[in-house]
Write an enzyme that holds these catalytic residues in place. Sequence first.
Site, short mmCIF file in Angstrom:
data_model
loop_
_atom_site.label_atom_id
_atom_site.label_comp_id
_atom_site.label_asym_id
_atom_site.label_seq_id
_atom_site.Cartn_x
_atom_site.Cartn_y
_atom_site.Cartn_z
N GLU A 180 -9.67 -1.72 4.86
CA GLU A 180 -10.06 -1.42 6.12
C GLU A 180 -11.40 -2.18 6.52
OE1 GLU A 180 -8.82 0.41 8.29
OE2 GLU A 180 -8.16 2.44 7.65
N HIS A 219 -7.30 -3.96 10.22
CA HIS A 219 -6.72 -3.93 8.77
C HIS A 219 -5.56 -4.67 8.59
CE1 HIS A 219 -4.65 0.22 9.57
NE2 HIS A 219 -3.80 -1.00 9.15
N ASN A 263 -7.51 -2.13 14.31
CA ASN A 263 -8.83 -2.31 13.80
C ASN A 263 -8.93 -3.68 12.80
OD1 ASN A 263 -7.98 -1.51 11.60
ND2 ASN A 263 -9.27 0.19 11.00
N ASP A 312 0.90 -1.17 0.06
CA ASP A 312 -0.01 0.01 0.17
C ASP A 312 0.87 1.21 0.13
OD1 ASP A 312 0.92 -0.17 2.53
OD2 ASP A 312 -0.84 -0.53 3.52
C1 GLP Z 1 -0.42 0.46 8.49
C2 GLP Z 1 0.05 -0.33 7.28
C3 GLP Z 1 -0.20 -1.84 7.60
C4 GLP Z 1 0.52 -2.09 8.90
C5 GLP Z 1 -0.28 -1.46 9.81
C6 GLP Z 1 0.22 -1.60 11.43
O1 GLP Z 1 -1.28 1.36 8.60
N1 GLP Z 1 -0.83 0.09 6.19
O2 GLP Z 1 0.20 -2.36 6.22
O3 GLP Z 1 0.27 -3.22 9.09
O4 GLP Z 1 -0.59 -0.01 9.73
O5 GLP Z 1 1.39 -0.77 11.51
P1 GLP Z 1 2.28 -1.30 12.73
O6 GLP Z 1 3.26 -2.46 12.36
O7 GLP Z 1 3.14 0.16 12.95
O8 GLP Z 1 1.63 -1.41 13.97
#
Ligand code: GLP
Length: 267
Positions: free
Chosen positions: A163, A158, A156, A84
């Site tokens: 989402e 995702h 949440n 993404d």
């Molecule tokens: C981000 C990314 C996800 C990631 C998630 C968790 O927004 N788009 O791919 O898995 O949030 O991030 P973190 O590892 O910093 O908790």
Amino acid sequence: MRLLIFLLFFGTLTAEEPRLRIEIFDTPEELAEACASKIARLIQTKKNCVLGLATGNTPIPSYRALANKVAQTDLSEVVTFNLDEYIGLAPEDPRSFHSFMETHLFSSLLESPARPRGFKRSNLHIPEGKQKAEEYEAAIARLGPIDLQILGIGTNGHIGFAEPGSPFESKTSVVQLSENTRRDNQPAFGSDPVPEFAITMGISTILQAKEILLLATGSKKAEIIRQMLTQPISPWIPATAVRLHPNATLFLDREAASLLGSLHAKD
Ligand code: GLP
């Protein structure tokens, strides 16, 4: 120490639901080491391997360990696809996922006179914007399938930026970020607003990978990991879709696994 568990959803496991492997590590460092070893082994044994990569804080230690492990490996045939990217940030913006990947993995491993067998920039793919969603999906179809997709998880549920509410049939597309996600990601943006839109692989794109490895560390992820594993499979918790994949593993540290009291070790 790592503990291997096959998930048995007492009461919620459906007959058609494949077994999900769960490995629990004492520390995030041990998890990172195991994740890096798994990716390095794949790169070193599979010709033209295709990796699906994630951003977020969780995979950073794994990428650091991976860069060390493959420093001498020929990466010129390795193809990568990121999950993404925000809409509205230039790739050079330090808060973009392009910059994230450059900083945390690509910079030390890219092809250069000193490293002729490094990653070829043309083999590295990160989605970029509205007009590119279909092209991105087509590139995955052309160069894939993805051999191993690395995932994190949002608080949440995702995955990527798919989402809650994203249909399981969704492909790469532009999505609106939830308030929860924008709040979670605010620290990277300081006093600036977090972009409202992003481009992300869809759930169906993610599930087409041959293998999935979802990483979660820290107590902040304990509740969503519990929900992911014990709630009915539904688009309202996108990560539950991973339970439908025939070859998926969760790497958790003890904190992220701390609410999994009802799971039972087997095999
Ligand atoms: C981000 C990314 C996800 C990631 C998630 C968790 O927004 N788009 O791919 O898995 O949030 O991030 P973190 O590892 O910093 O908790």
